[in-house]
Write an enzyme that holds these catalytic residues in place. Sequence first.
Site, short mmCIF file in Angstrom:
data_model
loop_
_atom_site.label_atom_id
_atom_site.label_comp_id
_atom_site.label_asym_id
_atom_site.label_seq_id
_atom_site.Cartn_x
_atom_site.Cartn_y
_atom_site.Cartn_z
N HIS A 81 69.82 -31.27 8.87
CA HIS A 81 70.00 -30.22 7.88
C HIS A 81 71.03 -30.69 6.86
CE1 HIS A 81 67.57 -27.02 9.51
NE2 HIS A 81 68.02 -27.30 10.71
N LYS A 134 73.05 -14.71 9.12
CA LYS A 134 72.93 -14.40 7.69
C LYS A 134 72.37 -12.99 7.51
CE LYS A 134 70.07 -15.55 3.71
NZ LYS A 134 68.80 -16.18 3.33
#
Length: 934
Positions: free
Chosen positions: A149, A592
């Site tokens: 990532h 999130k």
Amino acid sequence: MPAANTTRLSDEAALPKVERDLRYLMDAFAEVLREIGEDTVAERLPWPKQDGAAVSVDHSNVNTWPEDPGDALVERCVEARSIAFQLLQQAEENAGAQSRRQVEAEEALEADSGSWEYVLTRLARDGWTPQEIADALGTIRVEPVLTAHPTEAKRASVLHHHRAIYRLLVDNENTMWTPGERLALREETKAGLERLWRTGEILLEKPTVKGELGIILYYLGEMFPQTLPWLDRRLETAWRRVGFDPALLNDPTHRPTVTFGNWVGGDRDGHPLVTPEITAWTLEHLSARALENLRDRLGKLAAGLSLTLSRQVVPPALTRRLTRMTEELGAPAEEAFQRNRGEPWRQFVNMMIVALPDPSGPLAPGRYRRARELLKDLELLADTLVALGARRLADRDVGPMHAMVRSFGFHLATLDIRQNSAFHDRAVAQLLVAAGIDGADFPNWDEERRLALLNRELASPRPFMHDGTRAGPEAASVLGCLRVVARRLADRGPDGLGALIVSMTRGVSDLLVVYLLAREAGLLTYRDGVAVCPLPVVPLLETIEDLENGPAILEGFLSHPVTKASLEFQRLDAGAERPCQQVMVGYSDSGKDGGLMASQWGLFSAQTAMVAVGREYGVRLRVFHGRGGTISRGSGPTHRFVRAQPPGAIGGDLRLTEQGETISQKYANVVTAAHNLELLTAGTLNHTLRSARPRGDQGLSPVMDQLAKVSRARYRELLDADGFMAFYSEATPIDVIESSRIGSRPARRSGQRTLEDLRAIPWVFAWGQSRFLVSAWFGVGTALKTLRDSDPEAFERLAACKRDASWPVLHYLISNAATGWASADRDVMVRYAGLVRDTAIRERLLGLILEEYERTREGLEAIYQGPLAETRPRVQHVLSLRAPALVPIHDRQIQLLEMWRDLRASGRDHEADRWLPSLLQTVNAIAAGLGATG
């Protein structure tokens, strides 16, 4: 912050060591800078020596930099400070390693929380026998999965230089060096620092997937093979020191298994550069490195097994196997057989080398197809040595080779294939249209209609079309990848092929779609009229809502006939007692979506419910934890993370992601890598055994339900507020991060500028850069205050439970919230908020954030019974070392952001581009200071 991954040792012993090592490195760095004419930069390094003190806070002109943004001195000061932060991290890493060594030499390793001896001692104390523990050890499997990532901010060459400097720091621990030798070590350290300074940290070009795989191959092919023998020795040492019979570990089935996974080259969720060709290239390179390592290690094994016929009689089983291998391998075996005549054990290992497959070509006659065949020969080799009375050679020579093959096979790491459910839906729609079926709107069909079509189609082996790659771009991409997998499966079997993971799984149909696509690619087979998929199809539950729906999705999937047949096929191939269904849970997107408290409790509750579903269907649940490198994305002390999982959720098998800079922090050096793998394996053993005797939640689960609900509502109040995206876009450097070159993957899934489309990694990265870190603590304060006001007795029970650490999930959650809150910085937040042009939006949302910040402090201090700086001194020490040194870099970033954005807004993009490297340099420096990116 680096403190999140440390274990509890003697703070008094560790901290002075950190300061001594930091002083050593910083003095050497300052000398290098002065010797190459950078005196003014050297004067502005953080933590200057003062009056004989080891380390001090910034003083004098250390933070006084030129105000002109174009002054080259500022650029060099930022880069020097970035290097300084990384040297601090190395000092902390070495201090931790040396402290553990000192503890091992002087007192019980039980002082090292989460270590083998810590776990074994407590298990014995609580009633488990050595035999029970040994039996359980053989069921333990740990699989870290390395990902790329976009969170590793350092170049590959910079990582190499840091590793070299760290090795020199470790070498300096030897007390036997002469003064001249010690001076030579220091000069070599200075040379490494000069290389680092002259290399530069900014990535001038965005890395490629192949480049990212090169970094991953270093860890998989070099670091981990060196590390696993250390891990084995740590277990053996702890086993003896606890007083257990060493003979119990002689049986290979009484050892834990550590394997590895990889996402680079297989993770295609929002990543257009991961093509079918890249996936094929990745599989080939993983195999090539694995086989290269095996040839090398088998060669060394052969050299050591020079047992001759003159000293011992050859067991008939060895003679028979040698004869058979010579016949099956043909001409290539003749030279191996003739090379060491009179040394049959050596000849046997030579034959194993010849029998290794070619990673890219067709499988030649007599060659091993799967690693289990090599394991069988190694077991025969060990048995023949034991029969001679040479058990020591079997244990010390053949044992490590056997362990290496179990861990790495012929594939080094399993490659998962991940794709988003929405992408799959578009691929199916294209196939339906190309086949003349009314399905262009398939992505919008309701679940009932989708299931009806999928069940009807899966009943037939007939594909929609013979060449589905011409149906459309999504169909071409998915089917191309699955055909690569199908070819690999046909040629070499399933070893090295991981799971087919579906991001954003919202319903059972999202999983059955994969079966349909597998049919089109020739990956599905039909047995007795029922479709069978040889590879696991795995839901990835990412949002809070998806986690809540997870048990129902799992139940629907497990009850489907194709899943039942597929799991049974996979069980038989693995030789397992029960079918196993893997489920991936996402820490990043749930954090999130709902904030820390709702995410952590949602993950715990979903796993608890899914374990029960698996039990009902006679299936072992294998939870795959999609953790990131920050608290907002599931990070935290490893042993506490494992301990905090619900009963039955691990069951001897722990799979989790290691992402971005976390990989280099945990695994760049053998001693540190062995320690981190020890925390995982020992923690998995501990959790597995204790799950059979679970402790209750002390009646706090309903309280946690309410806390998560209130916390999430407060968190969403911020995210759903009018003007939030404007505030976030201007008060954080998200636009710089999206322009960065620190990862091959785009920051957004589809390029839309919406909160939903933004990946969780850059979301967290940007909040961290501006020191808000809202997803690591926002909402916690309101939840705690609401409970405290409405039910003081329940609040006190919760606080007492946290303080005595009697419920691991609560202890882990509150500790992480406290670390996340402490890592935020009120003054820095206010300065970044000043970048928001709309005054009304700025004042309203900053006020909301600061109000919750204060409320969270009050709630946490009520639990810890005092100021966090005093009740958590280790975290405070780590933060206080970094905070003053970060101030001028934050100021520099704010200054550049304002200028860069003004230039872009006025259409002067060419001038703005000139400042992007300077901005990226501040991003790197702050990430180094915080010890984390996303």
